[in-house]
Design a protein around this motif. Structure first.
Motif, PDB file in Angstrom:
ATOM      1  N   ILE A 116     -49.595   8.661  26.347  1.00 23.71           N
ATOM      2  CA  ILE A 116     -50.203   9.357  25.221  1.00 23.71           C
ATOM      3  C   ILE A 116     -49.787  10.825  25.261  1.00 23.71           C
ATOM      4  O   ILE A 116     -49.971  11.504  26.269  1.00 23.71           O
ATOM      5  N   THR A 117     -49.211  11.304  24.158  1.00 26.55           N
ATOM      6  CA  THR A 117     -48.872  12.718  24.011  1.00 26.55           C
ATOM      7  C   THR A 117     -49.511  13.238  22.732  1.00 26.55           C
ATOM      8  O   THR A 117     -49.881  12.462  21.850  1.00 26.55           O
ATOM      9  N   LYS A 118     -49.633  14.564  22.628  1.00 23.84           N
ATOM     10  CA  LYS A 118     -50.254  15.168  21.459  1.00 23.84           C
ATOM     11  C   LYS A 118     -49.333  16.239  20.904  1.00 23.84           C
ATOM     12  O   LYS A 118     -48.633  16.915  21.636  1.00 23.84           O
ATOM     13  N   GLY A 119     -49.349  16.378  19.558  1.00 25.33           N
ATOM     14  CA  GLY A 119     -48.487  17.378  18.961  1.00 25.33           C
ATOM     15  C   GLY A 119     -48.719  17.527  17.483  1.00 25.33           C
ATOM     16  O   GLY A 119     -49.798  17.246  16.974  1.00 25.33           O
ATOM     17  N   MET A 120     -47.671  17.958  16.789  1.00 24.81           N
ATOM     18  CA  MET A 120     -47.770  18.141  15.346  1.00 24.81           C
ATOM     19  C   MET A 120     -46.481  17.684  14.681  1.00 24.81           C
ATOM     20  O   MET A 120     -45.414  17.639  15.306  1.00 24.81           O
ATOM     21  N   THR A 121     -46.584  17.329  13.405  1.00 25.08           N
ATOM     22  CA  THR A 121     -45.430  16.923  12.610  1.00 25.08           C
ATOM     23  C   THR A 121     -45.273  17.896  11.456  1.00 25.08           C
ATOM     24  O   THR A 121     -46.243  18.215  10.767  1.00 25.08           O
TER      25      THR A 121
END
Length: 257
Positions: A116-121
């Protein structure tokens, strides 16, 4: 002599060069890796005894050194009155300052991707339409980049290849600034000719997206930044106290949402 320099560069020390260096010189010119960790500490302690400020020195450890070895060194440093200790275990990082002679350098190996990774698009207009760029982080910082093209077409295989290589570099510890520097400013005729394009090319768009991510989130994932507000004055992480966010470093406080 030129011959001695070549042999020394290959060997890394003069200890076994009895055919080139006199015994007296071999005893004096000892490399950091030949000195036992205990004597590294004792040398630092000898200087510290007559110095008011802290004495800094790196203790070079062998590649097979254990946690127990480190514990013994720190306890010895404490007993000798050292004010600080720096240790380095040989080969513990992909690249290092000091090597033994001409031994083979270690190759960079990317760390495993977290489930699981977190970020933005981000949506960016390019010469071929829309490019969707996703920048993700794990516990160690930015770890991967994904790209997807809109219906207009473009070069999906090249964008995917670029993203894969960037992700490998990020998880291998390559400096993010160097990656951005290589990608920023690359030109594509489709984007240059297009009036709607916001960037010079797909690689340029990726570099700009990573820059914007760093400017806003730093190395933290979006949710991590939201949960750990940083002081606007000094940048230190703030703590909650009595319904207010307080900075222990400079004293700044903010109450409310």
């Amino acid at each position: 002599s030129e011959k001695l320099m070549k042999v020394l560069a290959k060997k890394g020390c003069v200890r076994d060069l009895d055919n080139y260096v006199p015994e007296k010189a071999r005893k004096v010119f000892v490399s950091a890796h030949e000195v036992s960790p205990t004597w590294h500490i004792r040398m630092q302690g000898a200087f510290q005894e007559f110095t008011d400020n802290a004495v800094s020195k790196t203790v070079n450890l062998q590649e097979d050194s254990t946690v127990e070895d480190v514990e013994k060194l720190y306890l010895l440093a404490y007993e000798l009155g050292c004010k600080g200790v720096t240790i380095y275990r040989y080969g513990s990082r992909p690249s290092q300052v000091l090597y033994r002679g001409h031994e083979k350098r270690r190759t960079l190996v990317p760390r495993e991707r977290e489930k699981i990774t977190k970020g933005m698009t981000e949506k960016v207009k390019i010469g071929c339409g829309n490019l969707y760029i996703t920048v993700n982080s794990d516990e160690e910082g930015i770890c991967e980049v994904f790209t997807a093209l809109g219906r207009a077409g473009g070069c999906p295989s090249q964008s995917e290849a670029t993203s894969r290589l960037i992700s490998l570099g990020l998880r291998s510890g390559i400096d993010i600034g160097e990656i951005i520097e290589q990608l920023r400013g690359i030109r594509c005729m489709s984007s240059i000719r297009s009036r709607q394009a916001e960037v010079l090319s797909c690689p340029d768009a990726i570099a700009r997206a990573i820059e914007r991510y760093l400017e806003y989130y730093g190395d933290h994932a979006p949710e991590e930044k939201a949960n750990n507000t940083f002081c606007p004055d000094c940048g230190t992480r703030m703590e909650m106290e009595g319904g207010c966010r307080v900075c222990r470093s400079c004293g700044f406080s903010h109450c409310g949402p």
